[in-house]
Design an enzyme around this catalytic site. Sequence first.
Site, PDB file in Angstrom:
ATOM      1  N   LEU A  46      -7.178 -10.605  -6.581  1.00 44.78           N
ATOM      2  CA  LEU A  46      -8.424 -10.808  -5.838  1.00 44.78           C
ATOM      3  C   LEU A  46      -8.627  -9.634  -4.884  1.00 44.78           C
ATOM      4  O   LEU A  46      -7.853  -9.436  -3.956  1.00 44.78           O
ATOM      5  CB  LEU A  46      -8.360 -12.121  -5.052  1.00 44.78           C
ATOM      6  CG  LEU A  46      -9.638 -12.526  -4.306  1.00 44.78           C
ATOM      7  CD1 LEU A  46     -10.744 -12.882  -5.285  1.00 44.78           C
ATOM      8  CD2 LEU A  46      -9.361 -13.690  -3.363  1.00 44.78           C
ATOM      9  N   HIS A  87       0.879 -11.266   4.632  1.00 49.57           N
ATOM     10  CA  HIS A  87       0.368 -10.041   5.231  1.00 49.57           C
ATOM     11  C   HIS A  87      -0.937 -10.327   5.964  1.00 49.57           C
ATOM     12  O   HIS A  87      -1.716 -11.197   5.558  1.00 49.57           O
ATOM     13  CB  HIS A  87       0.134  -9.003   4.125  1.00 49.57           C
ATOM     14  CG  HIS A  87      -0.082  -7.615   4.609  1.00 49.57           C
ATOM     15  ND1 HIS A  87      -1.292  -7.191   5.125  1.00 49.57           N
ATOM     16  CD2 HIS A  87       0.740  -6.532   4.657  1.00 49.57           C
ATOM     17  CE1 HIS A  87      -1.204  -5.922   5.467  1.00 49.57           C
ATOM     18  NE2 HIS A  87       0.021  -5.492   5.191  1.00 49.57           N
TER      19      HIS A  87
END
Length: 339
Positions: free
Chosen positions: A126, A230
């Site tokens: 994505l 992250h």
Amino acid sequence: MMRVRPARMSDLDRLVDLASSASKGLTTLPANRDVLEARITESIEAFGADIDGPGDESYFMVLEDTANGKVAGTCAIYAGVGLSKAFYNYKILKLTQYSHELNVTVTSRLLTLVNDYQGATEVGTLYLDPDYRKDGNGQLLARSRYLLMGCFKERFSEMVMAEMRGWQDENGKSPMWEALGSHFFNIPFPDADYISGVGNNQFIADLMPKYPIYIEMLPKAAQDVIGKTHDETRPALNLLKKEGFRFSNAVDIFDGGPCVDVRLDDIRTIRHSKIATIRKIVDRTTSMERHLACTLELSGYQASWLYMNVVNSTHVDLDRDQAEILGLRAGDQIRFVTD
């Protein structure tokens, strides 16, 4: 108008440019022309295959700006991971030990190398061009995968998972890798992550320790990032959570990023979506509302935000301009979701 559709070979140059602008941490979208060409080829074959069960197929799609033909994003579905190549994760387990002599109980956490997701469907790759991170384009990209899966459930597994990028500092340093992986692979972290991301992961089985690892024996910096995503990946994780994905107590073996999963039928977009017949193609009016919708033809699959009037539970009236772009006519069917 923005639409999601299967990637075509004519998209290759644009995809190379898009991948070049993506973060290096997105290893499934490398700026490598040969790899991307192979991904498109595999996807074209998957969309054209006559199958009734999940296998090694990968469905690679792009977000296209129909006004200028620009490829503004990517997403993918991997129908069955770990079937021809092992798909490794660390499972976090707990071990409780008790000493009668000392009257002390000690609970430890262990990282155990597993292949629990063998055969599961993975959603990934994505990525959205920063200039297009608006107007619900991220949702369109992410949720277009679930509409596709809802239309063709026989092609996908009952278990759907996603592997999230683990936490790194501003210099791209991974505390998890420094504490663990670096001791077993004689290559830098980005190289190991890239090799695994493009599907060459036999070296993991060859070199990773086969015995459980006590988390408490790792440096605190590594312990703190196990299961932490992250910063740039947090929006994608939030979208997954809205769909019903939950942390599975498994993490990536390199950077410790979390793995999340959900049952196919429990995915929110699938549960709330409906199939309806287009009653009329009409000019857009102020009463029309925007809904996420897709076509029902596999090889010509398209998904977009469409303006429509929901007449009843089985019929809708669709905006003329959008219907023309998608090639839809009165009498055609679409799958749509209202929220």
